[in-house]
Design a protein around this motif. Structure first.
Motif, PDB file in Angstrom:
ATOM      1  N   PRO A   1       0.836  -1.337   0.050  1.00 12.52           N
ATOM      2  CA  PRO A   1      -0.052  -0.094   0.028  1.00 12.52           C
ATOM      3  C   PRO A   1       0.886   1.198   0.001  1.00 12.52           C
ATOM      4  O   PRO A   1       1.926   1.152   0.496  1.00 12.52           O
ATOM      5  N   PRO A   2       0.432   2.238  -0.477  1.00 16.95           N
ATOM      6  CA  PRO A   2       1.099   3.644  -0.500  1.00 16.95           C
ATOM      7  C   PRO A   2       1.215   3.823   0.866  1.00 16.95           C
ATOM      8  O   PRO A   2       0.650   4.013   1.753  1.00 16.95           O
ATOM      9  N   ALA A   3       2.361   4.710   1.100  1.00 21.70           N
ATOM     10  CA  ALA A   3       2.785   5.420   2.549  1.00 21.70           C
ATOM     11  C   ALA A   3       2.269   6.618   2.485  1.00 21.70           C
ATOM     12  O   ALA A   3       2.836   7.648   2.422  1.00 21.70           O
ATOM     13  N   GLU A   4       0.834   6.670   2.664  1.00 21.27           N
ATOM     14  CA  GLU A   4      -0.078   7.935   2.691  1.00 21.27           C
ATOM     15  C   GLU A   4      -0.202   8.241   4.294  1.00 21.27           C
ATOM     16  O   GLU A   4      -0.434   7.448   4.693  1.00 21.27           O
ATOM     17  N   PHE A   5      -0.219   9.531   4.216  1.00 18.30           N
ATOM     18  CA  PHE A   5      -0.167  10.204   5.842  1.00 18.30           C
ATOM     19  C   PHE A   5      -0.273  11.354   5.390  1.00 18.30           C
ATOM     20  O   PHE A   5      -0.036  12.144   4.601  1.00 18.30           O
ATOM     21  N   ASP A   6      -0.878  12.141   6.665  1.00 20.63           N
ATOM     22  CA  ASP A   6      -1.064  13.665   6.509  1.00 20.63           C
ATOM     23  C   ASP A   6       0.222  14.406   6.654  1.00 20.63           C
ATOM     24  O   ASP A   6       1.106  14.240   7.507  1.00 20.63           O
ATOM     25  N   THR A   7       0.758  14.948   5.408  1.00 21.65           N
ATOM     26  CA  THR A   7       2.075  15.427   5.400  1.00 21.65           C
ATOM     27  C   THR A   7       2.259  17.186   5.839  1.00 21.65           C
ATOM     28  O   THR A   7       3.194  17.716   5.739  1.00 21.65           O
ATOM     29  N   THR A   8       1.093  17.667   6.274  1.00 17.62           N
ATOM     30  CA  THR A   8       1.126  18.886   6.810  1.00 17.62           C
ATOM     31  C   THR A   8       2.256  19.541   7.733  1.00 17.62           C
ATOM     32  O   THR A   8       2.936  20.228   7.446  1.00 17.62           O
ATOM     33  N   HIS A   9       2.375  18.639   8.809  1.00 18.63           N
ATOM     34  CA  HIS A   9       3.301  18.959   9.727  1.00 18.63           C
ATOM     35  C   HIS A   9       4.799  18.772   9.393  1.00 18.63           C
ATOM     36  O   HIS A   9       5.674  19.666   9.416  1.00 18.63           O
TER      37      HIS A   9
END
Length: 119
Positions: free
Chosen positions: A15-23
């Protein structure tokens, strides 16, 4: 919700390494202030580092996570450090994606997966 997989090799899909990249992006945006002689990154450079960091994490997972995670280069390493500066988001992502924290060790900027339930 649609789930996609990122092709890491012709035989392995993760699975793609997706996460909230905001910080993470915010930390990269301001990190130069803490390193004498560093200059600010452009938004394009920040996006590139984050994308390359995510692909690096995908390759580590696809490899079976044996041994230490080694970032591809210093730019990817800077994104990894910036991600760790959001400890809650980083921990949540690592536990869901790897099953434990991708913990940084003191020597040579490598890490190991830590099972927090055994600590």
């Amino acid at each position: 919700m649609t789930t996609t997989t990122a092709s890491v090799s012709t035989e392995t899909k993760v699975p793609p390494a997706e996460f909230d990249t905001t910080h993470l992006k915010e930390n990269l945006r301001w990190g130069h202030l803490f390193w004498p002689g560093s200059t600010a990154l452009t938004e394009e450079q920040i996006d590139d580092r984050v994308t390359r960091y995510q692909r690096s994490l995908e390759r580590f997972r696809a490899s079976g996570m044996q041994g230490n995670y080694l970032p591809d280069d210093l730019e990817v390493d800077s994104a990894w450090h910036a991600h760790q500066c959001d400890p809650i988001g980083y921990a949540e992502f690592c536990k869901s994606y790897f099953g434990g924290i991708l913990a940084h060790t003191v020597t040579l900027c490598v890490c190991k997966l830590v099972d927090l339930d055994k600590k």
